[in-house]
Design an enzyme around this catalytic site. Structure first.
Site, PDB file in Angstrom:
ATOM      1  N   THR A   1       3.517  11.871   4.390  1.00  0.00           N
ATOM      2  CA  THR A   1       3.005  10.834   5.285  1.00  0.00           C
ATOM      3  C   THR A   1       4.102  10.236   6.147  1.00  0.00           C
ATOM      4  O   THR A   1       5.276  10.184   5.735  1.00  0.00           O
ATOM      5  CB  THR A   1       2.356   9.706   4.458  1.00  0.00           C
ATOM      6  OG1 THR A   1       2.042   8.600   5.312  1.00  0.00           O
ATOM      7  CG2 THR A   1       3.284   9.206   3.370  1.00  0.00           C
TER       8      THR A   1
ATOM      9  N   TYR B   1       2.970   3.045  -1.549  1.00  0.00           N
ATOM     10  CA  TYR B   1       2.395   4.313  -1.102  1.00  0.00           C
ATOM     11  C   TYR B   1       3.468   5.181  -0.444  1.00  0.00           C
ATOM     12  O   TYR B   1       3.694   6.336  -0.834  1.00  0.00           O
ATOM     13  CB  TYR B   1       1.242   4.066  -0.135  1.00  0.00           C
ATOM     14  CG  TYR B   1       0.796   5.317   0.587  1.00  0.00           C
ATOM     15  CD1 TYR B   1       0.266   6.389  -0.115  1.00  0.00           C
ATOM     16  CD2 TYR B   1       0.922   5.429   1.977  1.00  0.00           C
ATOM     17  CE1 TYR B   1      -0.122   7.549   0.540  1.00  0.00           C
ATOM     18  CE2 TYR B   1       0.525   6.581   2.634  1.00  0.00           C
ATOM     19  CZ  TYR B   1       0.009   7.638   1.909  1.00  0.00           C
ATOM     20  OH  TYR B   1      -0.368   8.775   2.569  1.00  0.00           O
TER      21      TYR B   1
END
Length: 345
Positions: free
Chosen positions: A126, A152
């Site tokens: 990501t 995250y």
């Protein structure tokens, strides 16, 4: 009969990638997913389209007693690992869950690959690993500092490090980490007939947080309004800027990552985006234009941790692989997302 293992592929990105692989290769796919955030409908559609080339096992990848026999039996040529928790705000509230699911489970999966001689690993990473980059670095390349600002992003960064260290230590083990930017849209294989039957592939997310998905829900009458979080950023219209990539282009990047590993036996990291951004207001305006619906938009305060601008420098993946994005058009991305959203019951 060559096989690939796809973890978490009943979800949005994994199901589109599975479709791309099945359409463009002769592989049989085994999808392992616990369906905690995925959808049986996606698996059913893949099986309807490709029959026995798609197998499914409902399990969390942390169930080693289930994973070992699968790896022993199928002798997978490669693993494509999507299974993860991915809501930024939730990661702040539940950091231990994110580090367990995203980093520990990935580490255990990598260990199983090493144990069973699986030498190719494609990792769903990501842009959150970059955190809030210096504006001078935008569009950002793969060598930029990794400074995640939430669990995250940190959990994905740690998994990348585990992969890198494993590749250094284990001969012939190689990986590609794909750092996704803002993914949107629905499969361009969807037809009017498919959508009328509530089939096909698109974003089925529950409690969606992605901008284009939320705006399309408003346009379809599923939400009364939506919010813009911050209108005082130093951008042309005061709202944040993001790089939006069509889901089918992201899916094809996984196919090319596999080809890259097969042809080079070399590990690498690639940004996957279009190297340009659109503001929140621009995206909402296009959703309104495409749908013809002037839905209510509320201007709210900034959210903590939202970078001013985040877009991908994609020179590396374009130069080192055969990836050729086909849908670099925000209006087309929105149209596919809107048609899909209106078809969902």
């Amino acid at each position: 009969m060559p096989h690939l293992l796809l973890t978490g592929a009943s979800g949005y990105i994994g199901s589109h990638t599975a479709y791309c692989l099945l359409k463009n290769t002769n592989y049989h796919l085994l999808i392992v997913d616990d369906l905690s955030t995925g959808f049986k409908e996606n698996i059913a559609y893949l099986q309807e389209c490709f029959g026995e080339r798609v197998s499914f096992v409902q399990s969390n990848i942390n169930d080693i007693s289930k994973m070992r026999p699968l790896l022993l039996h199928y002798q997978f040529e490669a693993v494509i690992h999507f299974a993860a928790s991915l809501i930024v705000g939730e990661s702040v509230l539940k950091p231990l869950e994110y580090y367990t699911n995203n980093t520990l489970n990935t580490t255990n999966l990598i260990a199983l690959c090493v144990e069973y001689g699986i030498t190719k690993f494609i990792f769903s990473s990501t842009a959150a690993v970059y955190g809030e980059p210096d504006m001078a670095l935008i569009p950002i390349d793969e060598n930029a500092p990794l400074l995640p600002i939430n669990p995250y992003g940190a959990s994905k960064m740690m998994s990348e490090r585990v992969l890198a260290d494993t590749a250094k230590a284990i001969q012939n083990f190689n990986y590609v980490a794909l750092r996704y930017f803002n993914v949107a849209g629905a499969s361009m294989e969807n037809t009017t007939e498919i959508l009328s039957q509530s089939k096909g592939l698109g974003q089925r997310s529950k409690n969606a947080t992605h901008l284009i998905k939320v705006a399309c829900e408003c346009a379809c009458g599923k939400r009364e309004s939506m919010s813009i979080f911050g209108t005082d950023y130093p951008t042309k219209d005061g709202t944040c800027i993001r790089d939006y990539i069509h889901i089918d282009d992201l899916a094809s990047a996984h196919l090319e990552a596999l080809h890259y590993l097969q042809s080079t036996n070399t590990s690498n990291i690639f940004n996957v985006g279009y190297s340009k951004g659109y503001s929140v207001k621009e995206v909402i305006d296009i959703v309104k234009q495409v749908s013809g619906v002037d839905f209510k938009v509320i201007e709210s305060a900034r959210r903590e941790g939202d970078p001013i601008e985040l877009s991908a420098k994609n020179d590396k993946i374009l130069s080192l692989t055969q990836w050729k994005p086909q849908y670099d058009d925000l209006r087309l991305i929105v149209k596919s997302a809107y048609d899909w959203e209106c078809s969902l019951k």
